[in-house]
Design a protein around this motif. Structure first.
Motif, PDB file in Angstrom:
ATOM      1  N   PRO A  69     -81.812 -41.001   0.663  1.00 13.19           N
ATOM      2  CA  PRO A  69     -80.525 -40.325   0.487  1.00 13.19           C
ATOM      3  C   PRO A  69     -80.150 -40.134  -0.973  1.00 13.19           C
ATOM      4  O   PRO A  69     -80.613 -40.860  -1.845  1.00 13.19           O
ATOM      5  N   ARG A  70     -79.321 -39.130  -1.177  1.00  8.80           N
ATOM      6  CA  ARG A  70     -78.698 -38.898  -2.484  1.00  8.80           C
ATOM      7  C   ARG A  70     -77.224 -39.264  -2.336  1.00  8.80           C
ATOM      8  O   ARG A  70     -76.846 -40.403  -2.531  1.00  8.80           O
ATOM      9  N   ASP A  71     -76.388 -38.296  -1.968  1.00 14.01           N
ATOM     10  CA  ASP A  71     -74.944 -38.507  -1.863  1.00 14.01           C
ATOM     11  C   ASP A  71     -74.462 -38.699  -0.431  1.00 14.01           C
ATOM     12  O   ASP A  71     -73.316 -39.089  -0.217  1.00 14.01           O
ATOM     13  N   TRP A  72     -75.322 -38.386   0.551  1.00 14.94           N
ATOM     14  CA  TRP A  72     -74.891 -38.384   1.951  1.00 14.94           C
ATOM     15  C   TRP A  72     -75.896 -39.097   2.846  1.00 14.94           C
ATOM     16  O   TRP A  72     -77.087 -39.118   2.564  1.00 14.94           O
ATOM     17  N   LEU A  73     -75.370 -39.627   3.960  1.00 13.05           N
ATOM     18  CA  LEU A  73     -76.175 -40.195   5.043  1.00 13.05           C
ATOM     19  C   LEU A  73     -75.884 -39.391   6.308  1.00 13.05           C
ATOM     20  O   LEU A  73     -74.742 -38.976   6.531  1.00 13.05           O
ATOM     21  N   VAL A  74     -76.895 -39.202   7.147  1.00 16.69           N
ATOM     22  CA  VAL A  74     -76.637 -38.522   8.407  1.00 16.69           C
ATOM     23  C   VAL A  74     -75.959 -39.524   9.347  1.00 16.69           C
ATOM     24  O   VAL A  74     -76.314 -40.712   9.377  1.00 16.69           O
ATOM     25  N   GLU A  75     -74.952 -39.071  10.056  1.00 15.58           N
ATOM     26  CA  GLU A  75     -74.261 -39.931  11.020  1.00 15.58           C
ATOM     27  C   GLU A  75     -75.134 -39.994  12.273  1.00 15.58           C
ATOM     28  O   GLU A  75     -75.513 -38.955  12.823  1.00 15.58           O
ATOM     29  N   SER A  76     -75.474 -41.197  12.712  1.00 18.14           N
ATOM     30  CA  SER A  76     -76.518 -41.368  13.719  1.00 18.14           C
ATOM     31  C   SER A  76     -76.155 -40.829  15.101  1.00 18.14           C
ATOM     32  O   SER A  76     -77.026 -40.329  15.809  1.00 18.14           O
ATOM     33  N   LYS A  77     -74.896 -40.901  15.510  1.00 15.57           N
ATOM     34  CA  LYS A  77     -74.552 -40.352  16.826  1.00 15.57           C
ATOM     35  C   LYS A  77     -74.732 -38.837  16.826  1.00 15.57           C
ATOM     36  O   LYS A  77     -75.249 -38.274  17.791  1.00 15.57           O
ATOM     37  N   SER A  78     -74.333 -38.176  15.753  1.00 13.43           N
ATOM     38  CA  SER A  78     -74.509 -36.729  15.705  1.00 13.43           C
ATOM     39  C   SER A  78     -75.994 -36.367  15.685  1.00 13.43           C
ATOM     40  O   SER A  78     -76.399 -35.368  16.285  1.00 13.43           O
ATOM     41  N   LEU A  79     -76.820 -37.197  15.034  1.00 11.99           N
ATOM     42  CA  LEU A  79     -78.266 -36.959  15.041  1.00 11.99           C
ATOM     43  C   LEU A  79     -78.822 -37.123  16.448  1.00 11.99           C
ATOM     44  O   LEU A  79     -79.632 -36.319  16.909  1.00 11.99           O
ATOM     45  N   LYS A  80     -78.361 -38.150  17.123  1.00  8.17           N
ATOM     46  CA  LYS A  80     -78.811 -38.389  18.503  1.00  8.17           C
ATOM     47  C   LYS A  80     -78.456 -37.200  19.397  1.00  8.17           C
ATOM     48  O   LYS A  80     -79.281 -36.723  20.185  1.00  8.17           O
ATOM     49  N   LEU A  81     -77.244 -36.682  19.272  1.00  4.59           N
ATOM     50  CA  LEU A  81     -76.834 -35.528  20.072  1.00  4.59           C
ATOM     51  C   LEU A  81     -77.616 -34.274  19.681  1.00  4.59           C
ATOM     52  O   LEU A  81     -77.999 -33.471  20.542  1.00  4.59           O
ATOM     53  N   PHE A  82     -77.869 -34.103  18.383  1.00  4.33           N
ATOM     54  CA  PHE A  82     -78.667 -32.969  17.913  1.00  4.33           C
ATOM     55  C   PHE A  82     -80.068 -33.026  18.511  1.00  4.33           C
ATOM     56  O   PHE A  82     -80.574 -32.036  19.060  1.00  4.33           O
ATOM     57  N   LEU A  83     -80.714 -34.193  18.427  1.00  2.20           N
ATOM     58  CA  LEU A  83     -82.066 -34.321  18.989  1.00  2.20           C
ATOM     59  C   LEU A  83     -82.046 -34.114  20.506  1.00  2.20           C
ATOM     60  O   LEU A  83     -82.938 -33.471  21.062  1.00  2.20           O
ATOM     61  N   GLY A  84     -81.021 -34.609  21.169  1.00  5.25           N
ATOM     62  CA  GLY A  84     -80.905 -34.419  22.618  1.00  5.25           C
ATOM     63  C   GLY A  84     -80.700 -32.972  23.015  1.00  5.25           C
ATOM     64  O   GLY A  84     -81.042 -32.568  24.123  1.00  5.25           O
ATOM     65  N   ILE A 104     -81.595 -31.242   8.699  1.00  4.86           N
ATOM     66  CA  ILE A 104     -81.154 -32.462   8.031  1.00  4.86           C
ATOM     67  C   ILE A 104     -81.112 -32.253   6.519  1.00  4.86           C
ATOM     68  O   ILE A 104     -80.159 -32.663   5.848  1.00  4.86           O
ATOM     69  N   VAL A 105     -82.108 -31.585   5.976  1.00  5.86           N
ATOM     70  CA  VAL A 105     -82.129 -31.295   4.537  1.00  5.86           C
ATOM     71  C   VAL A 105     -80.942 -30.419   4.158  1.00  5.86           C
ATOM     72  O   VAL A 105     -80.275 -30.659   3.146  1.00  5.86           O
ATOM     73  N   GLU A 106     -80.654 -29.411   4.975  1.00  2.42           N
ATOM     74  CA  GLU A 106     -79.507 -28.527   4.715  1.00  2.42           C
ATOM     75  C   GLU A 106     -78.200 -29.312   4.687  1.00  2.42           C
ATOM     76  O   GLU A 106     -77.319 -29.066   3.872  1.00  2.42           O
ATOM     77  N   LEU A 107     -78.080 -30.293   5.565  1.00  2.00           N
ATOM     78  CA  LEU A 107     -76.866 -31.103   5.656  1.00  2.00           C
ATOM     79  C   LEU A 107     -76.733 -32.096   4.505  1.00  2.00           C
ATOM     80  O   LEU A 107     -75.651 -32.278   3.951  1.00  2.00           O
ATOM     81  N   LEU A 108     -77.834 -32.747   4.146  1.00  7.37           N
ATOM     82  CA  LEU A 108     -77.769 -33.896   3.247  1.00  7.37           C
ATOM     83  C   LEU A 108     -78.215 -33.633   1.817  1.00  7.37           C
ATOM     84  O   LEU A 108     -77.812 -34.373   0.916  1.00  7.37           O
ATOM     85  N   ASP A 109     -79.104 -32.685   1.608  1.00  7.77           N
ATOM     86  CA  ASP A 109     -79.761 -32.523   0.313  1.00  7.77           C
ATOM     87  C   ASP A 109     -80.307 -33.872  -0.168  1.00  7.77           C
ATOM     88  O   ASP A 109     -79.958 -34.366  -1.249  1.00  7.77           O
ATOM     89  N   PRO A 110     -81.193 -34.494   0.632  1.00 12.08           N
ATOM     90  CA  PRO A 110     -81.721 -35.800   0.240  1.00 12.08           C
ATOM     91  C   PRO A 110     -82.700 -35.676  -0.921  1.00 12.08           C
ATOM     92  O   PRO A 110     -83.216 -34.591  -1.215  1.00 12.08           O
ATOM     93  N   GLU A 111     -82.960 -36.805  -1.558  1.00 12.53           N
ATOM     94  CA  GLU A 111     -83.989 -36.823  -2.609  1.00 12.53           C
ATOM     95  C   GLU A 111     -85.342 -36.440  -2.012  1.00 12.53           C
ATOM     96  O   GLU A 111     -86.132 -35.744  -2.641  1.00 12.53           O
ATOM     97  N   TRP A 112     -85.598 -36.886  -0.795  1.00 12.27           N
ATOM     98  CA  TRP A 112     -86.876 -36.633  -0.131  1.00 12.27           C
ATOM     99  C   TRP A 112     -86.699 -36.833   1.368  1.00 12.27           C
ATOM    100  O   TRP A 112     -85.896 -37.664   1.794  1.00 12.27           O
ATOM    101  N   LEU A 113     -87.432 -36.069   2.162  1.00 14.86           N
ATOM    102  CA  LEU A 113     -87.418 -36.229   3.616  1.00 14.86           C
ATOM    103  C   LEU A 113     -88.789 -35.865   4.153  1.00 14.86           C
ATOM    104  O   LEU A 113     -89.439 -34.940   3.665  1.00 14.86           O
ATOM    105  N   ARG A 114     -89.208 -36.619   5.157  1.00 10.65           N
ATOM    106  CA  ARG A 114     -90.417 -36.256   5.899  1.00 10.65           C
ATOM    107  C   ARG A 114     -90.144 -36.465   7.375  1.00 10.65           C
ATOM    108  O   ARG A 114     -89.342 -37.321   7.766  1.00 10.65           O
TER     109      ARG A 114
END
Length: 154
Positions: A69-84, A104-114
């Motif tokens: 992460p950089r400035d943001w974390l993904v909220e896990s319930k919303s991720l769970k609903l998105f994946l569902g 997820i990258v669009e939402l968070l702009d993380p330093e790195w994601l895979r």
């Protein structure tokens, strides 16, 4: 310890139904209260499902998402609903896998994601999809995803 600001969230703590499609799903984020600390966040979805866009048959995958992460974390319930929300969505394995990473990258702009998407075989061929925003960042421990490749009965 800093308390995470959850004031802008609409799904956490509320009765939120499964979105009808990934496009309708709302991914939410919270401020990274440990800004400046570099670490990996891992989400594992071992029972991910989507539909084959040609046959309508279910496809199953073990999805692993790692990000720094950089400035943001993904909220896990919303991720769970998105994946569902992929449960009734027809798309090829590659499209589902890369779409998840890009949202997820669009939402968070993380330093790195895979994302590692380990799809179970249909028609005798497993398809594994791996996508990342770039090379692994230096100076941080990034564990292996630990999902063995499909070996069948051999």
């Amino acid at each position: 310890m800093v308390k995470t600001d959850t004031s802008g969230l609409t799904q956490l703590g509320a009765n939120a139904g499964l979105p009808a499609s990934p496009q309708e799903a709302v991914l939410e984020r919270v401020p990274h209260s440990n800004a400046g600390e570099r670490y990996v966040v891992r989400f594992t979805a071992p029972e991910f499902t989507s539909l084959c866009p040609m046959t309508g048959q279910p496809d199953f995958a073990h999805i692993m998402i790692d990000y720094v992460p950089r400035d943001w974390l993904v909220e896990s319930k919303s991720l769970k609903l998105f994946l569902g929300s992929f449960r009734n969505h027809g798309a090829f394995h590659e499209d589902c896998s890369v779409h998840i990473g890009k949202r997820i990258v669009e939402l968070l702009d993380p330093e790195w994601l895979r994302i590692g998407a380990y799809w179970y075989p249909r028609g005798g061929i497993p398809i594994d999809v791996f996508w990342a925003t770039g090379p692994e960042p230096q100076g941080i421990w990034i564990p292996e995803q630990g999902v063995p490749p499909y070996r069948g009965r051999g």
